[in-house]
Design an enzyme around this catalytic site. Structure first.
Site, PDB file in Angstrom:
ATOM      1  CE  LYS A  74      -2.561   0.196   3.551  1.00 37.44           C
ATOM      2  NZ  LYS A  74      -1.583   0.943   4.352  1.00 37.44           N
ATOM      3  CB  THR A  76       5.123   0.012  -2.517  1.00 34.71           C
ATOM      4  OG1 THR A  76       5.890  -0.514  -1.439  1.00 34.71           O
ATOM      5  CG2 THR A  76       5.930  -0.036  -3.793  1.00 34.71           C
ATOM      6  NE  ARG A  97      -0.195   5.056   8.452  1.00 32.35           N
ATOM      7  CZ  ARG A  97      -0.494   3.822   8.803  1.00 32.35           C
ATOM      8  NH1 ARG A  97      -0.944   3.574  10.022  1.00 32.35           N
ATOM      9  NH2 ARG A  97      -0.334   2.815   7.967  1.00 32.35           N
ATOM     10  CE  LYS A 108       3.529  -2.397   8.517  1.00 32.99           C
ATOM     11  NZ  LYS A 108       2.980  -1.043   8.296  1.00 32.99           N
ATOM     12  CB  ALA A 276      -4.774   1.471  10.667  1.00 31.57           C
ATOM     13  CG  PHE A 304      -3.611  -2.480   9.117  1.00 29.59           C
ATOM     14  CD1 PHE A 304      -2.472  -3.195   8.772  1.00 29.59           C
ATOM     15  CD2 PHE A 304      -3.693  -1.963  10.396  1.00 29.59           C
ATOM     16  CE1 PHE A 304      -1.443  -3.409   9.696  1.00 29.59           C
ATOM     17  CE2 PHE A 304      -2.677  -2.175  11.323  1.00 29.59           C
ATOM     18  CZ  PHE A 304      -1.559  -2.899  10.965  1.00 29.59           C
ATOM     19  CG  PHE A 384       4.251  -9.954  -6.050  1.00 28.44           C
ATOM     20  CD1 PHE A 384       5.152 -10.400  -5.096  1.00 28.44           C
ATOM     21  CD2 PHE A 384       3.403  -8.908  -5.712  1.00 28.44           C
ATOM     22  CE1 PHE A 384       5.206  -9.830  -3.833  1.00 28.44           C
ATOM     23  CE2 PHE A 384       3.448  -8.326  -4.455  1.00 28.44           C
ATOM     24  CZ  PHE A 384       4.361  -8.787  -3.513  1.00 28.44           C
ATOM     25  CD1 TRP A 412       8.484  -3.151  -4.554  1.00 30.73           C
ATOM     26  CD2 TRP A 412       9.584  -4.284  -6.147  1.00 30.73           C
ATOM     27  NE1 TRP A 412       9.528  -3.814  -3.948  1.00 30.73           N
ATOM     28  CE2 TRP A 412      10.227  -4.512  -4.911  1.00 30.73           C
ATOM     29  CE3 TRP A 412      10.096  -4.875  -7.291  1.00 30.73           C
ATOM     30  CZ2 TRP A 412      11.345  -5.321  -4.782  1.00 30.73           C
ATOM     31  CZ3 TRP A 412      11.219  -5.688  -7.182  1.00 30.73           C
ATOM     32  CH2 TRP A 412      11.829  -5.906  -5.929  1.00 30.73           C
TER      33      TRP A 412
END
Length: 559
Positions: A74, A76, A97, A108, A276, A304, A384, A412
């Site tokens: 998200k 990214t 954030r 993470k 969140a 999230f 991906f 990405w």
């Protein structure tokens, strides 16, 4: 085949521009920047005040399906979309954030985007950055110290020590501190009582900083914090302890948004960071509003999945700040949707259109939910390498039948070049004028009814339960004048239900509210459900085990 570079390797190789040059692109004069080194700066309060009469740009929300171990990307996508909008000639910036040290060293390992869609300096942002979280921790714990100090010196306010509701905080996952007994050791250390720690991002001070409009509003909200109750059950406020002004002093610099840049040298505000699933999960109002005055398009994220982050973004942040989003992007990956369709993580590399189609139900519900707020939606398929053409076609077909469009995004791996199509679609939606934003419930609804509105309309619960004491507490807050506040439901991020193991689209489940907390300064009621913790714990193999300094003194292991 060339080895894929890690996020930190990509970030370290970035060609950053001086932060004054980034500010100049937004017409921010150099004397309005408060530099923290060469690549980050805070924006001066006087300059922020001067923006008031400028027209607003268009606000774009990036949200996601329910997270899975397969990843969604998200942040990214938020960064990539900001770069993509600039690439197609739009004046755009992002607002995200600040990462918390707890998740960085827990699961993470970092949260500044990924691949070629990152904000930099990545290491600084993921670690101490400009010290905002330390300031919030200090301000919060100053109030904690002043409560116990007041009780020690005679308790003039007649505080019932059994009803002190203000806990302590630290920006780290540490389950051992969830419940403690403080002031042990005899008379010289005060009066023993039960207490505990939350993580800093769950602090009401964090929520206040992220919702306050300016320093005056910050100080007022700090004073409104209810810290305890007297023996007669009347509330004790932070201002009663004369703590609010000193807390504001500690937060003076933290209130100012942090300006950084993306890998493609586009401007970004990184400011504030409430969780969140525990708090409201959005960056600061002051950063978002400033960005809307400085750019034509502002891309922001909510934490999230859309059942948590987007709902709170709409029902709390937008309601309180008067924001009207023009469009929303829901991020999904084929891998995560296959997990929602029942595929195990180790089997995600194999094509499975049937499982993907089953898992798409989770995405479909998020699309429908966001539309309930009157905001048009587009789906970003975060690509991906294992995705197959058949799987991409299946998700596009599913979303098309839901009345929306799904666009494959390769930001990405390719940066802004891989997200041009989504960028053009977002502009089309935002410029269409079809957005008609409205919260999911009204201000005048009773507090329990607000909880039920979110649980039934967004979570698709069949019933909301709560102990008699919880219902009586909500009624008491309504009688005290807090009935018009929105609700902030603390719930697992992994499911629409309160059971993290129920993936997909559970229906008719029970949401049990086990505890409620008043955040009078922030301006919402927290309803805690399931087994959610306001102080998370570290996993069995925390990311901290893999973060280190290499022989050149450079950080490794952040990702």
């Amino acid at each position: 085949m060339a080895a894929v570079k890690s996020d930190i390797e990509i970030a370290r190789a970035a060609t950053k521009k001086p932060i004054a040059e980034i500010g100049a692109r937004l017409n921010i004069p150099s004397d309005a920047l408060l530099p923290y080194g060469h690549d980050k700066a805070k924006i001066g309060a006087d300059f922020l005040k001067s923006l008031g009469d400028r027209p607003d740009g268009k606000l774009i929300l990036v949200t996601a399906i329910n997270p899975t171990p397969a990843g969604e990307g998200k942040t990214t996508t938020t960064v990539g979309l900001g770069d993509g909008l600039n690439r197609i000639g739009k004046k755009a910036m992002i607002c995200v954030r600040e990462p918390s040290l707890g998740p960085c060293f827990g699961v993470k390992g970092g949260a500044a985007g990924g691949g070629y869609a990152q904000v930099v300096p990545m290491e600084d942002i993921n670690l101490h950055f400009t010290g905002d979280f330390h300031a919030i921790t200090s301000a919060h714990n100053l109030l904690s110290a002043m409560i116990d100090n007041h009780i020690y010196w005679g308790n003039e306010l007649d505080i019932d020590t059994r009803r002190v509701s203000w806990r302590r905080v630290m920006d780290m996952n540490d389950r051992a501190l969830r419940e403690i007994v403080n002031s042990l050791g005899g008379v010289k250390n005060g009066f023993p009582r039960e207490g505990g720690f939350d993580i800093t991002v769950a602090s009401e001070v964090m929520a206040i900083l992220c919702l306050a409009e300016d320093l005056a509003d910050l100080e007022r909200r700090l004073g409104d914090i209810v810290v305890a109750y007297r023996f007669d059950r009347s509330p004790v406020f932070a201002r009663d302890l004369k703590a609010d002004k000193a807390m504001a002093v500690l937060l003076k610099d933290a209130m100012q948004p942090n300006l950084v840049q993306t890998l493609e040298n586009n401007p970004a505000f990184v400011h504030g960071g409430p969780f969140a699933n525990i708090a409201h999960g959005c960056n600061s109002v002051i950063a978002t509003k400033a960005a809307l005055k400085l750019a034509d398009f502002v891309v922001t994220e909510a934490g999230f999945g859309a059942d948590l982050g987007a709902e709170k973004f709409f029902d709390i942040k937008c309601r309180k700040a008067g924001l009207k989003p023009a469009a929303a992007v829901i991020v999904a990956t084929i891998r995560a949707l296959k997990m929602n369709g029942g595929v195990k993580k180790e089997d995600l590399g194999a094509e499975d259109v049937a499982a993907l189609t089953r898992g798409c139900a989770n995405l479909g519900r998020h699309i429908a939910n966001v539309r309930k707020f009157g905001v048009p939606v587009v789906v970003a398929i975060n690509h991906f390498i294992s995705d197959t053409d058949a799987e991409v076609a299946a998700i596009k077909d599913y979303v098309s039948h839901s009345g929306a469009e799904a666009i494959l995004c390769r930001h990405w791996a390719e940066g802004s070049a891989g997200i041009e199509e989504l960028s053009r679609k977002v502009v089309e939606l935002a410029d269409s004028g079809v957005a008609d934003f409205k919260p999911i419930y009204g201000d005048d609804l009773p507090l329990m009814d607000k909880i039920e509105a979110v649980a039934t309309k967004i979570y698709h619960a069949g019933e909301v339960t709560a102990e008699k004491a919880v219902r009586e507490q909500l009624k008491a807050w309504e009688d005290a004048g807090y009935g018009n506040l929105p609700v902030c439901i603390a719930k697992t991020q992994y499911s629409f239900s309160t059971d993290p193991n129920l993936r997909g689209v559970p229906e008719g489940h029970v949401v049990h509210v086990r505890e409620v907390r008043l955040s009078a300064g922030a301006g919402f009621i927290v309803a805690i459900t399931g087994e959610i913790m306001t102080m998370p714990g570290l996993p069995k193999a925390p990311a901290a085990e893999r973060i280190f300094l290499n022989d050149d003194g450079l950080i490794e292991g952040l990702f």
